[in-house]
Design a protein around this motif. Structure first.
Motif, mmCIF file in Angstrom:
data_model
loop_
_atom_site.group_PDB
_atom_site.id
_atom_site.type_symbol
_atom_site.label_atom_id
_atom_site.label_comp_id
_atom_site.label_asym_id
_atom_site.label_seq_id
_atom_site.Cartn_x
_atom_site.Cartn_y
_atom_site.Cartn_z
ATOM 1 N N ALA A 48 0.813 -1.213 0.000
ATOM 2 C CA ALA A 48 0.000 0.000 0.000
ATOM 3 C C ALA A 48 0.851 1.270 0.000
ATOM 4 O O ALA A 48 0.523 2.245 -0.690
ATOM 5 N N ALA A 52 0.810 4.048 -2.896
ATOM 6 C CA ALA A 52 0.468 5.428 -2.539
ATOM 7 C C ALA A 52 1.567 6.385 -2.985
ATOM 8 O O ALA A 52 1.281 7.462 -3.524
ATOM 9 N N PRO A 63 -5.682 1.012 -6.586
ATOM 10 C CA PRO A 63 -5.730 0.624 -5.173
ATOM 11 C C PRO A 63 -5.133 -0.763 -4.969
ATOM 12 O O PRO A 63 -4.936 -1.508 -5.925
ATOM 13 N N ASP A 70 -5.606 0.320 1.579
ATOM 14 C CA ASP A 70 -4.771 1.468 1.226
ATOM 15 C C ASP A 70 -4.454 2.272 2.484
ATOM 16 O O ASP A 70 -5.116 2.124 3.520
#
Length: 87
Positions: A48, A52, A63, A70
């Motif tokens: 994640a 990101a 995602p 996330d």
């Protein structure tokens, strides 16, 4: 790291190869350790956090897939600050 702060990754590698312990320590303390602390907050954040970071620098990473989650909005803000400080 190469996916969202490539210049920092290259700087770290060059310092490591040159034996520049001061620069390595500075990068570890100012980026790597805080990034690793963020990744350690929840199972699956290793994926994640990278996704990101890639999104934060302008690429579509999508995602994470279930059952992963996330980063939260607050955690993305922490990551954004780390990226901005090292870009």
């Amino acid at each position: 790291m190469f996916n969202f702060v490539p210049a920092l990754a290259n700087r770290f590698y060059a310092a490591l190869r040159a034996g520049d312990r001061a620069t390595c320590t500075e990068i570890l303390n100012s980026f790597f350790y805080p990034f690793m602390a963020l990744r350690s907050r929840r199972k699956g954040y290793a994926v994640a956090a990278v996704k990101a970071g890639v999104r934060l620098v302008g690429f579509d990473a999508g995602p994470v897939r279930a059952p992963l989650d996330d980063l939260t909005v607050e955690e993305e803000g922490i990551l954004r600050d780390l990226i901005e400080a090292h870009s």
